[in-house]
Every structure is written in structure tokens, then in C-alpha cells.
Scaffold this active site. Sequence first.
Site, PDB file in Angstrom:
ATOM      1  CG  HIS B 425      -1.639  -1.232   1.502  1.00 39.26           C
ATOM      2  ND1 HIS B 425      -1.961  -1.692   2.762  1.00 39.26           N
ATOM      3  CD2 HIS B 425      -2.139  -2.147   0.629  1.00 39.26           C
ATOM      4  CE1 HIS B 425      -2.620  -2.828   2.657  1.00 39.26           C
ATOM      5  NE2 HIS B 425      -2.744  -3.133   1.384  1.00 39.26           N
ATOM      6  CG  LEU B 426       3.552   2.165  -2.199  1.00 39.20           C
ATOM      7  CD1 LEU B 426       3.269   1.108  -3.235  1.00 39.20           C
ATOM      8  CD2 LEU B 426       4.948   2.714  -2.395  1.00 39.20           C
TER       9      LEU B 426
END
Lengths: 132, 490
Positions: B425-426
Site C-alpha cells: 500500500h503506497l
Amino acid sequence: MSRQFEYAILALGETIAYERRSADDKRQALGVGAAEFLLRVHRQMPDYLRPPFHILVLLFNAWPLIRKGRFFYQLSLDDRLAELDRWRRSRLEFRRRFVEFHVSLALFGIYSNLYGQDYQHDPVVTGAPARL
Amino acid sequence: MTLLSPEHPLASEKITPDVIVIGSGPGGAVTATQCAEAGKSVLMLEEGPHLPLESAPHFSREEILQKYRNAGVNIGFGAAKIAYVEGRCVGGGSEINRGLYHHTPESVLDLWRRGYRVDALTLDELAPHFAACEAVARVEYLPGPAPQLSTRLDEGAQRLGWSSVEVPRLYAYTKDAASGAPGRKQSMSETFVPRFLKAGGMLMADTCATKLTHSDGRWTVHARVNGSARPREIELKAKTVFVAAGAVQTPWLLRRSGIKRHIGNSLRFHPMLKVVALFADELNTPGELEPVHQIKEFDPRFSMGCSMSKRPALALAMAAHPEMIDAVDRDWRRMAIYYVQSTGGTGRVRSLPGFRDPLVRVALEPSDLKELADGLARLAEVLFAAGAVAVYPSIPGYPVLKSLADIGKLPETLSPKQANATALHLFSSCPMGEDSDKCAANSFGRVHGTSNLFIADASLLCGPTVVNPQGTVMAVAHRNVMRAIEDRAI
């Protein structure tokens, strides 16, 4: 990709397949499959990583020239296994990282070839909408 | 339905849509669909190929080569390196993630409103946007018992008195098993993209936007078409552009276009560590559904869950213990992969002269590394409570844990060089809000200092979501595009 690079990756894939101790007669084919996967990954990795990784593979291939007078891909299987282990236990971080990177990907490739059936699903009944 | 082949004569400068959306992941697909259904002429560009959901099994070697950016080899450089993954296909990250679905925690939205002065972002205000997205992409709990490797984690948490939940997925489970599949994943290529095409939207896959320029009140998207035998450059014009290429590619594109204020300086992510747990009895069987339990006892510091644990994934996770790799062949039915993920770490995204791919630099502070080490110890604790007989951290050089007492052998903190963390997750590389000292875009995604240029992806989120972010990305994109349509801004 240079011919030396491809020879080195092919030998690396084969060595990793043989390092896995499970005795069966598929190991050579598994090694070729792992090498093909590694070559695809090298081709698709970020463009600024490709030149240094290419050089690293060539360096790995040439390293045994000092001790054995042969490239990695020209060594016997036992010597290749020993060389791989030396890099894995090296005090130099880049050598350890090189082995970690290629071994983990090659193992993923090998186990994908062996156990593709794991991705098949059994049927299940319908689900209920989530209440959030 | 308009699927534009890159060789199609229409797929050139002759197209003059009202709106161009760059990226077809959860943010881009929701935005493009709403614009098309509002009667706008919309062209959605996607750098990767347009592939059916079943073109490759989930987390298989084939999927990694087909749908992951750079075959999954992306590195955030720093004292502690982070390996991260992104989707690169129509549907983006929604095609390759597990679709675990959450609404944004109220506490997270509070932080964003106060810290970045984001207007109208309470959970109540987001609720209709979550509902609108869930009406298109179904969110369901498992129809029956969860797989054992998932319930085992839940049982361990219960024994310790920790909070654990079953998380729903973007998934439509089915009665009809004729296809041999348990249902249909509700990725963007299955949900919003078909709806977008039905509403008259145009989709051009294999087309990478490389630069934006603005003149005479119109944006020009400079792009490279990769679908044909020989890549070629094209220019496309529109009054309005939404950039939804993800938390790394969006700042890369904007910075290459000379738009740099608070762009790409504040990347955040959920760093993750994995372990393989070995149990006394069998719990992992072929054809098992995806695990769905997560431990929330320590939120927002860190959370824990179970990963897909088929044999290729087990081999990858066990690569840190090469002497034990044969155990995967022998004991895989007694093995499963679990993870702990925290919210620490920051990063920057830059473009490198002469290279196509963005350079990502990351920093994990000592406190971030300590938090991950604490999380790893807690994960081992719950797995022993769940009945594990051994825990193998996926960190080279780390000891195999065979009892609760062995947890004391773990280092108190992670060495940066050893960390071996990954990030799925960015976000936050172009945060939204009215605070002009740190925000790239206003509260509704319009890039500060520009007209008709919007961001519509995880870049906008002001910080870690603590939970899986896809639901938040879709709801925020829906909220922002609805505001733009209501304001007649597009």
C-alpha cells in the site's frame, strides 16, 4: 542481454534447482524454467536497475576465474553449489543480496512449475453482502 | 463500447475528449465512469495491457509477469530498502491485490482534516460515496467458514484476548461452480471499467502518458503507445485531465511536467514483514479460499493478517531459510504465511534524467524499525497461541522460533540492512487539503495553482489509512469527481 549473461543465469537457475534437495528427475527442467523466469524478470525490472544488475551477473559469472580459472557456468555442479554458498555467506553485503534476490525468485519459479495446481479452486456457495 | 487499439486511426490526435483520465486503477476507473455517466466524452489511458481477470491465477508467476509493474521488482532505496509492488494493467492495483475492504477509520479522517485542513471529509460525508462504489463493486463476507489458516489466527487472538475481525472482500461469491471458480473478484476490470465502456467511455490500453503541457486553456497529454510493434509518440488534448496513475507514477508524471510543488515529497506506505508458521496439524489445502482475518488489537501502530499461502508463495517466503526449503514440499499443508504491517516510513519520488522509471527513496526512522520489531514479536506470540510449533521470519539471518521463549531471541529492533520489508500500500505523495504549506491539491483533488488538472488516486490521501486503502481510494475519488461535476468544473 549478452550471451555470457544468459549462460550465467541458466547455470544459476540450474544450480538453485539442484540445491533443493528433493530427489527427482525434473531438476534440470526446473532449472531451465527458473532461468527463463529470471531472464523475464531481468528484462522487466526498472530501466535504471538493468545495467547494474547486468554487471552484477557478469561479475558473479567471472568471480570463479580467480580460484578455478573458469566462469561460473563452466564449473561442475558441485563447484557451482559451493560458489553459490560462498556468495550466500560472504561478508560483502552485495554478494549476499545478489544470492537472496535470485534464489527467492528462482524458488518461486520452480514451485510455480511444480505446483501450479494449487491455484485451482473448489466450488463454494454464494456470499452475503457485507454490512459495513 | 469503445476499446481503442493503439493502431486504430482514432487513437491519435483526432480524438478530442472533454476529459482524459490517466490510469485505470480504483481511483481512475471510478472517476472515468462518473464522468462518462454524466455525459462527458472521456478517454481513459492505461499504460499496461487490457487482460481478462482469469488471464493468470492470483499471485502466480504468470500474473507477476503480466500484471505487475516491472515484474514486481520495485525498490525504495534508503538505509532500509523497501520492496513494493504496483499493478500495471487495466484495473491497476485492484487486479493484483486481494480486495480486502475497509471504510476509512474515523480517527484517520480526523487526522487528515486537522493536519491538512481537508474540507468535508467526515465518515458521514464519505458514507454515500462508499455506498455508491459498493453498488457497482460488490463487497461480501465469505459465504461459509473461513479457511483454517485464517481462523487459526483468529483463535490465537481470542486466546490472548486480542481484537480480531473477519474482513469482507471486493468479491462476488457464486453458487454456480461450473467454471470451477468460487466467484468473481470485483476488480476494476470486472466492475467499473465495463460500466465506463457501456456509458460510452473510450479506453486506450498500452499507452503511457509521459508529460503534460498546458496552453490555450487545454491540456496536452504526451504519450507513448507501446501496443504496436514499434512504440510511437502521440499527443492527446482535453480541457480537463485527471491523473490517477498511483502514488509513485502520478508524482513522477507531474514532476516531469514541471508541476512540483508538494509533489512526490511525502510518500507514505505500510511496511510489512512476513513469517511462515508451521503447525502440528494440517490447515492449508489446495483450492482454499483467500484468508480474511486481521488482528486489530494494536491499530494504528500495527495490524496482522494472513497471506495467500500456496506452495510457490511459501517457497518465496521461506527463501530466507534456504536450509529449510525442502520443508515446503514435505510440510506445506501444515504451513501458512502471516504478516504484520505498520504505518511508519516516508519516501520521495523523483524522475531520473535519461530513464523511464521513477526513483523512490525511503526512510524508516529508528522508531519505525522498533515498531516493526515489536509487531514481529507480537505476531509470533499470537501464532504460538494459535498452535504454531515453529515460526520462520522471512528475514535472512533471523532465527527460527520454536517456542514462546524463543521470541526473546529476536533483536529488540530491526537492523536497517536486514529489514527485508515489503509494501503493498503506497499513498500520500501528493496530499490534498487547503494547507498550502504541505498540500499538492485542494480538498477535492484539484492541483493547486492549475486549472482543470486533478489527481484521483492514493497520492491524495494525507497519510496511512491503517487499513487496506482501496475502499478509501474509491470513495475519495467518487467524492471528488462528483464535486467537480456538480460545480461544473469539468
